[in-house]
Design a protein around this motif. Structure first.
Motif, PDB file in Angstrom:
ATOM      1  N   ASP B 136      41.784  39.400  60.493  1.00 42.70           N
ATOM      2  CA  ASP B 136      41.596  39.821  59.126  1.00 42.70           C
ATOM      3  C   ASP B 136      41.916  38.940  57.917  1.00 42.70           C
ATOM      4  N   ALA B 137      41.251  39.028  56.830  1.00 41.91           N
ATOM      5  CA  ALA B 137      41.583  38.172  55.882  1.00 41.91           C
ATOM      6  C   ALA B 137      42.731  38.771  55.244  1.00 41.91           C
ATOM      7  N   LYS B 138      43.487  37.773  54.571  1.00 38.47           N
ATOM      8  CA  LYS B 138      44.925  38.172  54.054  1.00 38.47           C
ATOM      9  C   LYS B 138      44.753  38.235  52.505  1.00 38.47           C
ATOM     10  N   HIS B 139      45.140  39.364  51.971  1.00 39.87           N
ATOM     11  CA  HIS B 139      45.195  39.609  50.634  1.00 39.87           C
ATOM     12  C   HIS B 139      45.778  38.610  49.702  1.00 39.87           C
ATOM     13  N   SER B 140      46.989  37.982  50.511  1.00 34.93           N
ATOM     14  CA  SER B 140      47.800  36.967  49.743  1.00 34.93           C
ATOM     15  C   SER B 140      46.887  35.533  49.530  1.00 34.93           C
TER      16      SER B 140
END
Lengths: 82, 156
Positions: B136-140
């Motif tokens: 999953d892509a990280k929001h950070s």
């Protein structure tokens, strides 16, 4: 024709990585293309994800971007390289 | 600039030395290497598959490097990213930036990695004891871009 491409998790969920979608005047934007695909049923709802990314002719864009006959349009989940 | 997308592994030290050999007048070379970890999100990782969007990937990377070159005065930039099957401990990505001064080289390298992680069409799939899973892509990673969008710097 619109040359559709799907990548990564979306390709797995949809069971296909590419298809040719006949073009018509009602497909004005990438959002219209996406909505046409959503109308196909359950598996295609993955394209309704808010973080969906898209590209027109291999350049990142958004769903408001105009689309034309002959374009290559790709839908994919958020990228995770690096 | 040099942009490579390849399945073969690479020697980060050799790439770093090559950058200086190609541009002997440079005062600073900053190299970043990303590796496959053997652990992610609480699970052991036994391997990784990297998918990309052939054709678009190279264009996206070149576009990111061009943006960096408009913000900083850089002598040379080399971006190499692997695709296909990788094992834990193997290098995934190399970003090398050569400049007259270290600050520009450090900043441009960080800028390129921040945009590569959020704009270049690569996707990782991990092998774990529970099976294969897309990372999953990280929001950070997306939030990291705000530091560049808030400050349009002139070449330094």
């Amino acid at each position: 024709m619109i040359d559709l491409q799907f990548f990564a998790r979306y390709r797995d969920v949809l069971g296909c990585g590419a298809e040719q979608l006949p073009w018509d005047d009602s497909l004005r934007t990438l959002g219209d293309v996406r909505d046409r695909l959503l109308s196909r049923g359950e598996a295609w709802q993955v394209l309704a994800e808010p973080r969906l990314m898209c590209a027109r002719n291999q350049t990142l864009c958004d769903l408001a971007t105009p689309v034309a006959d002959g374009d290559e349009v790709a839908f994919f989940p958020p990228v995770t390289g690096g | 600039m040099r942009i490579c997308v390849q399945t073969d592994s690479f020697d980060p030290g050799a790439l770093l030395n090559q950058m200086h050999a190609d541009y002997r007048g440079t005062g600073a070379v900053v190299g970043f290497v990303g590796y496959v970890r053997d652990f992610n999100d609480g699970d052991p990782v036994s391997g990784m598959w990297l998918e990309h969007y052939p054709g678009m990937t190279e264009k996206a990377l070149a576009d990111i490097v061009e943006q960096a070159q408009t913000r900083w005065l850089l002598h040379e930039v080399h971006v190499l990213h692997r695709v296909g099957q990788l094992e834990p401990g193997e290098p995934i990505v190399f970003v090398g930036v050569a400049s007259a001064h270290r600050q520009a080289a450090f900043e441009a390298n960080t800028f390129i990695m921040d945009y590569l992680k959020t704009r270049a069409p690569f996707w990782k799939r991990e092998s774990t004891p529970q099976g294969e899973r897309w990372v999953d892509a990280k929001h950070s990673d997306e939030q990291a871009l705000t530091r560049w969008q808030a400050s349009e710097s002139k070449p330094s």
